[in-house]
Design an enzyme around this catalytic site. Structure first.
Site, PDB file in Angstrom:
ATOM      1  N   LEU A  15      14.375   4.822  31.147  1.00 30.85           N
ATOM      2  CA  LEU A  15      15.036   5.903  31.865  1.00 30.85           C
ATOM      3  C   LEU A  15      15.961   5.369  32.950  1.00 30.85           C
ATOM      4  O   LEU A  15      17.094   5.848  33.117  1.00 30.85           O
ATOM      5  CB  LEU A  15      13.989   6.830  32.471  1.00 30.85           C
ATOM      6  CG  LEU A  15      14.475   8.119  33.130  1.00 30.85           C
ATOM      7  CD1 LEU A  15      15.370   8.922  32.205  1.00 30.85           C
ATOM      8  CD2 LEU A  15      13.286   8.952  33.578  1.00 30.85           C
ATOM      9  N   ASP A  39       9.365  -4.341  46.092  1.00 30.54           N
ATOM     10  CA  ASP A  39       8.066  -3.890  45.600  1.00 30.54           C
ATOM     11  C   ASP A  39       7.776  -2.549  46.264  1.00 30.54           C
ATOM     12  O   ASP A  39       7.540  -2.487  47.474  1.00 30.54           O
ATOM     13  CB  ASP A  39       6.987  -4.916  45.965  1.00 30.54           C
ATOM     14  CG  ASP A  39       5.609  -4.555  45.440  1.00 30.54           C
ATOM     15  OD1 ASP A  39       5.416  -3.401  44.999  1.00 30.54           O
ATOM     16  OD2 ASP A  39       4.713  -5.426  45.474  1.00 30.54           O
ATOM     17  N   ILE A  40       7.811  -1.479  45.480  1.00 32.96           N
ATOM     18  CA  ILE A  40       7.687  -0.147  46.080  1.00 32.96           C
ATOM     19  C   ILE A  40       6.303   0.088  46.683  1.00 32.96           C
ATOM     20  O   ILE A  40       6.113   1.052  47.431  1.00 32.96           O
ATOM     21  CB  ILE A  40       8.026   0.969  45.076  1.00 32.96           C
ATOM     22  CG1 ILE A  40       7.045   0.992  43.899  1.00 32.96           C
ATOM     23  CG2 ILE A  40       9.461   0.837  44.598  1.00 32.96           C
ATOM     24  CD1 ILE A  40       7.221   2.206  42.993  1.00 32.96           C
ATOM     25  N   THR A 104       6.004  13.294  34.778  1.00 36.87           N
ATOM     26  CA  THR A 104       5.690  13.267  33.354  1.00 36.87           C
ATOM     27  C   THR A 104       4.997  14.542  32.892  1.00 36.87           C
ATOM     28  O   THR A 104       4.372  15.259  33.686  1.00 36.87           O
ATOM     29  CB  THR A 104       4.756  12.068  33.060  1.00 36.87           C
ATOM     30  OG1 THR A 104       4.300  12.108  31.706  1.00 36.87           O
ATOM     31  CG2 THR A 104       3.536  12.087  33.964  1.00 36.87           C
ATOM     32  N   ASP A 105       5.095  14.802  31.604  1.00 37.67           N
ATOM     33  CA  ASP A 105       4.345  15.897  30.997  1.00 37.67           C
ATOM     34  C   ASP A 105       2.840  15.650  31.054  1.00 37.67           C
ATOM     35  O   ASP A 105       2.041  16.584  30.941  1.00 37.67           O
ATOM     36  CB  ASP A 105       4.786  16.105  29.547  1.00 37.67           C
ATOM     37  CG  ASP A 105       4.613  14.873  28.670  1.00 37.67           C
ATOM     38  OD1 ASP A 105       4.771  13.746  29.193  1.00 37.67           O
ATOM     39  OD2 ASP A 105       4.340  15.020  27.468  1.00 37.67           O
ATOM     40  N   TYR A 129      -3.287   7.570  34.216  1.00 40.09           N
ATOM     41  CA  TYR A 129      -1.827   7.638  34.366  1.00 40.09           C
ATOM     42  C   TYR A 129      -1.402   9.047  34.789  1.00 40.09           C
ATOM     43  O   TYR A 129      -0.678   9.230  35.776  1.00 40.09           O
ATOM     44  CB  TYR A 129      -1.152   7.245  33.060  1.00 40.09           C
ATOM     45  CG  TYR A 129       0.320   7.558  33.019  1.00 40.09           C
ATOM     46  CD1 TYR A 129       1.225   6.822  33.778  1.00 40.09           C
ATOM     47  CD2 TYR A 129       0.814   8.601  32.233  1.00 40.09           C
ATOM     48  CE1 TYR A 129       2.582   7.116  33.748  1.00 40.09           C
ATOM     49  CE2 TYR A 129       2.163   8.898  32.195  1.00 40.09           C
ATOM     50  CZ  TYR A 129       3.047   8.156  32.957  1.00 40.09           C
ATOM     51  OH  TYR A 129       4.381   8.453  32.937  1.00 40.09           O
ATOM     52  N   LYS A 133       0.246  10.312  38.434  1.00 34.42           N
ATOM     53  CA  LYS A 133       1.538  10.989  38.552  1.00 34.42           C
ATOM     54  C   LYS A 133       1.369  12.361  39.210  1.00 34.42           C
ATOM     55  O   LYS A 133       2.242  12.804  39.968  1.00 34.42           O
ATOM     56  CB  LYS A 133       2.179  11.129  37.167  1.00 34.42           C
ATOM     57  CG  LYS A 133       2.492   9.803  36.486  1.00 34.42           C
ATOM     58  CD  LYS A 133       3.558   9.008  37.198  1.00 34.42           C
ATOM     59  CE  LYS A 133       4.942   9.468  36.847  1.00 34.42           C
ATOM     60  NZ  LYS A 133       5.999   8.584  37.402  1.00 34.42           N
TER      61      LYS A 133
END
Length: 285
Positions: A15, A39-40, A104-105, A129, A133
Site C-alpha cells: 500500500l 522506528d515508529i 483493516t477489515d 492482528y 489494529k
C-alpha cells in the site's frame, strides 16, 4: 490537495508504494524514510521525522500485517501496530497536523453476513492482528481529532512484494492445484485506487473513519479464479477448500466485506468494482 510536505511511513509495503507513486505523480513533496531510519515504536524518532520533513500531513502505512508473525511475536506486533500509530497521532497532535492511518477489515469479528459500515460494532476480533489494529484506531481517535482512518481489505496491486494475486499466478498448477479458502468473504481492493481515494479524502476537512475498499465481495477462491481467468490460465490450478480444513493456527473472521458508506454519502467514493480493478492491474481491461 493543499499539503506542502507529506511524511509517509511504511512506504516499502504494498500500500505504501502505491501511495508514494501517486504522491510523486502529483508533483508533491514527499518524505518516505525507511523503517531503519524511523522506528515508529520510538516517539522521538517519529517526532524528529515530522520536524525534519516540515510535514503538514502524515500518512501511516506501516504495519505488521502477517497474522502468523503477530501471533508468533505479539510484543513486536503490538509495538508496530498499536504503539507506533499512537506515537504518530501524538506527534501530529502536538503540531495540529492531520494524520491519515490505514486500518483493516480484520477489526471486525466477522459474525454478520452483510457488508459492514463504519458505525457498525466491530465486536471482538478473533486474532491479535485485528485486535491490535482495533486498539490503534481507538488510541488515534483519543489522541487527535484531525485524523482520517481508512479501513482497507484483501490488497492487490503493483509493488516490490508479491501479493496474493501474484502468488496465485506464479504457483497455480492444474497437476498440483492450490487449495484456496472458499468460505471466507472479503472486499478485494486495488492499492492504486486506494491511493487515489486517499488523495481525494485528505483534500477535505472531513476527518473520521472510512471504509475504502473496491466495490463488491468475493471469497479468496473467487479472487484466485478471476485472476487466472484474466490471464488465460487454467482455473483448475486452484480448488476450493473450507477454512476449517486449512487448520491454521490463526483464526480469521469469516465475513469482513466493507461498505464504503461514509465516502458514498459525502460524494467522495471513487473506488471501482474489484473485478474491473483487477482487470486493469493484470492488463486485461
Amino acid at each position: 490537495m493543499q499539503s506542502k510536505s507529506t511524511l509517509l511511513l511504511g512506504a516499502s509495503g504494498l500500500l505504501g508504494s502505491a501511495v508514494a507513486s501517486h504522491w510523486k505523480s502529483a508533483g508533491l513533496e514527499l518524505h518516505a524514510p525507511s523503517s531503519q531510519l524511523v522506528d515508529i515504536r520510538q516517539f522521538d524518532q517519529v517526532d524528529g521525522a515530522i520536524e525534519g520533513a516540515n510535514a503538514d500531513l502524515v500518512i501511516n502505512c506501516a504495519a505488521e500485517s502477517s497474522l502468523e508473525e503477530a501471533a508468533r511475536d505479539p510484543d513486536r506486533a503490538y509495538g508496530i501496530n498499536v504503539l507506533g500509530p499512537h506515537n504518530i497521532a501524538l506527534a501530529c497532535a502536538r503540531r495540529n497536523i492531520p494524520l491519515a492511518h490505514f486500518s483493516t477489515d480484520y477489526v471486525f469479528d466477522g459474525h454478520r453476513r452483510q457488508p459492514y459500515r463504519e458505525m457498525d460494532a466491530t465486536g471482538s476480533p478473533p486474532n491479535l492482528y485485528g485486535k491490535g489494529k482495533q486498539d490503534a484506531e481507538l488510541l488515534i481517535r483519543q489522541s487527535t481529532p484531525r485524523h482520517y482512518i481508512l479501513r482497507v481489505a484483501a490488497l492487490f496491486g503493483p509493488g516490490h512484494r508479491a501479493d496474493f494475486v501474484d502468488w496465485i499466478l506464479s504457483k497455480a498448477d492444474p497437476t498440483q492445484p492450490l487449495t484456496i479458502v472458499a468460505d471466507r468473504r472479503v472486499s478485494p481492493s486495488y492499492t492504486v485506487d486506494i491511493a487515489k481515494q486517499l488523495f481525494r479524502l485528505v483534500s477535505t476537512p472531513f476527518y473520521g473513519t472510512y471504509h475504502a475498499s473496491s466495490h463488491g465481495e468475493a471469497s479468496w477462491f473467487d479472487l484466485a479464479q478471476e485472476a487466472l481467468r484474466l490471464r488465460d490460465k487454467n482455473i483448475a490450478g486452484v480448488r476450493p477448500v473450507a477454512d476449517s480444513a486449512l487448520k491454521s493456527p490463526v483464526v480469521r473472521p469469516r465475513y469482513t466485506v466493507l461498505d464504503n458508506y461514509n465516502l458514498r454519502l459525502r460524494g467522495l467514493d471513487e473506488m471501482r468494482p474489484w473485478k474491473e480493478a483487477l482487470a486493469e492491474y493484470l492488463g486485461a481491461s
